[in-house]
Design a protein around this motif. Structure first.
Motif, PDB file in Angstrom:
ATOM      1  N   LYS A  30     -22.011  -0.935   5.347  1.00  0.00           N
ATOM      2  CA  LYS A  30     -20.586  -1.251   5.392  1.00  0.00           C
ATOM      3  C   LYS A  30     -20.372  -2.758   5.483  1.00  0.00           C
ATOM      4  CE  LYS A  30     -16.477  -0.564   8.277  1.00  0.00           C
ATOM      5  NZ  LYS A  30     -15.948   0.096   9.516  1.00  0.00           N
ATOM      6  N   LYS A  31     -21.136  -3.413   6.343  1.00  0.00           N
ATOM      7  CA  LYS A  31     -21.028  -4.865   6.481  1.00  0.00           C
ATOM      8  C   LYS A  31     -21.434  -5.568   5.192  1.00  0.00           C
ATOM      9  CE  LYS A  31     -22.459  -8.709   9.447  1.00  0.00           C
ATOM     10  NZ  LYS A  31     -23.279  -9.095  10.637  1.00  0.00           N
ATOM     11  N   ARG A  32     -22.470  -5.047   4.531  1.00  0.00           N
ATOM     12  CA  ARG A  32     -22.930  -5.631   3.278  1.00  0.00           C
ATOM     13  C   ARG A  32     -21.866  -5.498   2.195  1.00  0.00           C
ATOM     14  NH1 ARG A  32     -28.532  -3.361   1.346  1.00  0.00           N
ATOM     15  NH2 ARG A  32     -29.074  -4.320   3.349  1.00  0.00           N
ATOM     16  N   ALA A  33     -21.195  -4.341   2.157  1.00  0.00           N
ATOM     17  CA  ALA A  33     -20.146  -4.121   1.159  1.00  0.00           C
ATOM     18  C   ALA A  33     -18.953  -5.041   1.403  1.00  0.00           C
ATOM     19  CB  ALA A  33     -19.710  -2.658   1.183  1.00  0.00           C
ATOM     20  N   ILE A  34     -18.601  -5.215   2.671  1.00  0.00           N
ATOM     21  CA  ILE A  34     -17.472  -6.098   3.006  1.00  0.00           C
ATOM     22  C   ILE A  34     -17.777  -7.538   2.598  1.00  0.00           C
ATOM     23  CG2 ILE A  34     -16.164  -7.109   4.919  1.00  0.00           C
ATOM     24  CD1 ILE A  34     -16.349  -4.413   6.329  1.00  0.00           C
ATOM     25  N   ASN A  35     -18.978  -7.987   2.902  1.00  0.00           N
ATOM     26  CA  ASN A  35     -19.366  -9.357   2.530  1.00  0.00           C
ATOM     27  C   ASN A  35     -19.353  -9.541   1.017  1.00  0.00           C
ATOM     28  OD1 ASN A  35     -19.740 -10.011   5.225  1.00  0.00           O
ATOM     29  ND2 ASN A  35     -21.931  -9.562   5.195  1.00  0.00           N
ATOM     30  N   TYR A  36     -19.771  -8.498   0.286  1.00  0.00           N
ATOM     31  CA  TYR A  36     -19.788  -8.582  -1.170  1.00  0.00           C
ATOM     32  C   TYR A  36     -18.372  -8.641  -1.730  1.00  0.00           C
ATOM     33  CZ  TYR A  36     -20.606  -7.272  -6.033  1.00  0.00           C
ATOM     34  OH  TYR A  36     -20.620  -7.245  -7.406  1.00  0.00           O
ATOM     35  N   MET A  37     -17.491  -7.798  -1.186  1.00  0.00           N
ATOM     36  CA  MET A  37     -16.119  -7.743  -1.695  1.00  0.00           C
ATOM     37  C   MET A  37     -15.339  -9.013  -1.363  1.00  0.00           C
ATOM     38  SD  MET A  37     -15.924  -5.047  -3.424  1.00  0.00           S
ATOM     39  CE  MET A  37     -14.172  -5.155  -3.758  1.00  0.00           C
ATOM     40  N   GLU A  38     -15.710  -9.703  -0.289  1.00  0.00           N
ATOM     41  CA  GLU A  38     -15.023 -10.944   0.066  1.00  0.00           C
ATOM     42  C   GLU A  38     -15.243 -12.021  -0.989  1.00  0.00           C
ATOM     43  OE1 GLU A  38     -16.445 -11.927   3.925  1.00  0.00           O
ATOM     44  OE2 GLU A  38     -14.901 -10.761   4.968  1.00  0.00           O
ATOM     45  N   LYS A  39     -16.378 -11.934  -1.693  1.00  0.00           N
ATOM     46  CA  LYS A  39     -16.691 -12.926  -2.726  1.00  0.00           C
ATOM     47  C   LYS A  39     -16.110 -12.540  -4.083  1.00  0.00           C
ATOM     48  CE  LYS A  39     -21.067 -14.013  -0.425  1.00  0.00           C
ATOM     49  NZ  LYS A  39     -22.557 -14.045  -0.540  1.00  0.00           N
ATOM     50  N   ASN A  40     -15.608 -11.300  -4.188  1.00  0.00           N
ATOM     51  CA  ASN A  40     -15.060 -10.827  -5.449  1.00  0.00           C
ATOM     52  C   ASN A  40     -13.648 -11.374  -5.657  1.00  0.00           C
ATOM     53  OD1 ASN A  40     -14.751  -9.139  -7.804  1.00  0.00           O
ATOM     54  ND2 ASN A  40     -13.451  -7.827  -6.547  1.00  0.00           N
ATOM     55  N   LYS A  41     -13.395 -11.924  -6.839  1.00  0.00           N
ATOM     56  CA  LYS A  41     -12.100 -12.556  -7.119  1.00  0.00           C
ATOM     57  C   LYS A  41     -11.192 -11.676  -7.968  1.00  0.00           C
ATOM     58  CE  LYS A  41     -14.097 -17.210  -6.872  1.00  0.00           C
ATOM     59  NZ  LYS A  41     -14.311 -18.503  -7.580  1.00  0.00           N
ATOM     60  N   SER A  42     -11.686 -10.538  -8.407  1.00  0.00           N
ATOM     61  CA  SER A  42     -10.854  -9.662  -9.240  1.00  0.00           C
ATOM     62  C   SER A  42     -10.050  -8.709  -8.370  1.00  0.00           C
ATOM     63  CB  SER A  42     -11.735  -8.864 -10.199  1.00  0.00           C
ATOM     64  OG  SER A  42     -12.550  -7.950  -9.489  1.00  0.00           O
ATOM     65  N   ARG A  43      -9.113  -8.037  -8.991  1.00  0.00           N
ATOM     66  CA  ARG A  43      -8.321  -7.059  -8.274  1.00  0.00           C
ATOM     67  C   ARG A  43      -9.091  -5.744  -8.140  1.00  0.00           C
ATOM     68  NH1 ARG A  43      -2.065  -7.742 -10.411  1.00  0.00           N
ATOM     69  NH2 ARG A  43      -1.860  -9.964  -9.858  1.00  0.00           N
ATOM     70  N   VAL A  44      -8.701  -4.960  -7.163  1.00  0.00           N
ATOM     71  CA  VAL A  44      -9.408  -3.712  -6.877  1.00  0.00           C
ATOM     72  C   VAL A  44      -8.430  -2.545  -6.991  1.00  0.00           C
ATOM     73  CG1 VAL A  44     -10.732  -2.422  -5.177  1.00  0.00           C
ATOM     74  CG2 VAL A  44     -10.996  -4.906  -5.325  1.00  0.00           C
ATOM     75  N   ALA A  45      -8.832  -1.526  -7.750  1.00  0.00           N
ATOM     76  CA  ALA A  45      -8.024  -0.310  -7.893  1.00  0.00           C
ATOM     77  C   ALA A  45      -8.549   0.740  -6.921  1.00  0.00           C
ATOM     78  CB  ALA A  45      -8.089   0.201  -9.320  1.00  0.00           C
ATOM     79  N   ILE A  46      -7.640   1.286  -6.116  1.00  0.00           N
ATOM     80  CA  ILE A  46      -8.011   2.276  -5.103  1.00  0.00           C
ATOM     81  C   ILE A  46      -7.570   3.666  -5.542  1.00  0.00           C
ATOM     82  CG2 ILE A  46      -7.752   2.991  -2.701  1.00  0.00           C
ATOM     83  CD1 ILE A  46      -9.277   0.413  -2.981  1.00  0.00           C
ATOM     84  N   THR A  47      -8.500   4.620  -5.494  1.00  0.00           N
ATOM     85  CA  THR A  47      -8.181   6.014  -5.786  1.00  0.00           C
ATOM     86  C   THR A  47      -8.702   6.892  -4.652  1.00  0.00           C
ATOM     87  OG1 THR A  47     -10.233   6.313  -7.036  1.00  0.00           O
ATOM     88  CG2 THR A  47      -8.275   5.664  -8.280  1.00  0.00           C
ATOM     89  N   THR A  48      -8.192   8.095  -4.569  1.00  0.00           N
ATOM     90  CA  THR A  48      -8.634   9.029  -3.520  1.00  0.00           C
ATOM     91  C   THR A  48      -9.139  10.318  -4.155  1.00  0.00           C
ATOM     92  OG1 THR A  48      -6.400   9.939  -3.288  1.00  0.00           O
ATOM     93  CG2 THR A  48      -6.996   8.101  -1.845  1.00  0.00           C
TER      94      THR A  48
END
Length: 217
Positions: free
Chosen positions: A173-191
């Motif tokens: 979870k921490k690794r994913a958060i750190n990775y997403m913090e560096k991402n500059k694109s938008r994120v689409a959320i689905t459920t």
């Protein structure tokens, strides 16, 4: 980013009772008179739920410790105990193994070091990958199979493997958060709604899709 949902199985009240019985608090007992058998150099007497047990100093297995039990079963245990007469750091044992990468009909032989922690991590990953129940670590057949493959591996209880899995989850979870913090694109959320096969419970999983720096979805 696609994320797989994982269910951490909860024990029933019956399972928890059995778990508590197996992991009951033990009290070291000091014999009133000196124990003459040399086997007691490898065992110590403990009391678990008012029952006298003989605990192996090597593998921590508890056997009958009452006077009427004698010591023959303790000697028999020492003959098969995988940890007996090994160095203090028994979780790492170097041996030889055949490499599965065979070329030109030749089999390579390489050094192999057993590590208890690495094996526990692999066990947790296997349970997650195949959605096995945590109770698999209590199955007699599975325990015998693991012991046949690697006698040095000390099987853990389901509560222990659950803690290992949760610790791995926190790291990922921490690794994913750190990775997403560096991402500059938008994120689409689905459920996604789904039901656990083992617990018959409903869950809602959240999935994120985005395009990385290499323009890969």
């Amino acid at each position: 980013m696609n994320t797989d949902s994982v269910v951490i199985e909860e024990d029933s009240e019956e399972d928890e009772a059995q778990e508590e019985e197996n992991e009951a608090e033990e009290v070291v007992v000091r014999p009133r008179r000196k124990l003459t058998s040399p086997v007691w150099k490898e065992f110590k007497k403990v009391k678990v739920k008012n029952m006298m047990k003989a605990k192996c100093n090597w593998c921590s297995k508890k056997l009958g410790g009452e006077t009427r039990n004698g010591t023959k079963h303790l000697l028999d245990h020492l003959k098969i105990c995988p940890y007996c007469k090994r160095p203090a750091d028994t979780k790492k044992q170097t041996s030889l193994r055949y490499s599965s990468n065979v070329q030109g009909g030749k089999v390579a032989v390489e050094n192999y070091t057993f590590d208890q922690d690495v094996a526990r991590k692999a066990l947790g990953s296997m349970i997650l990958l195949h959605d096995y129940p945590l109770s698999i670590v209590d199955h007699i057949g599975f325990r015998k199979f693991v012991s046949a493959l690697q006698p040095l591996f000390k099987m853990v209880r389901r509560n222990t493997i659950r803690s290992d899995i949760l610790d791995s989850y926190k790291i990922e979870k921490k690794r994913a958060i750190n990775y997403m913090e560096k991402n500059k694109s938008r994120v689409a959320i689905t459920t996604d709604m789904w039901t656990s096969e083992h617990q018959k419970r409903g869950y809602m999983a959240i999935t994120a899709h985005f395009v990385d720096e290499s323009w890969k979805l």
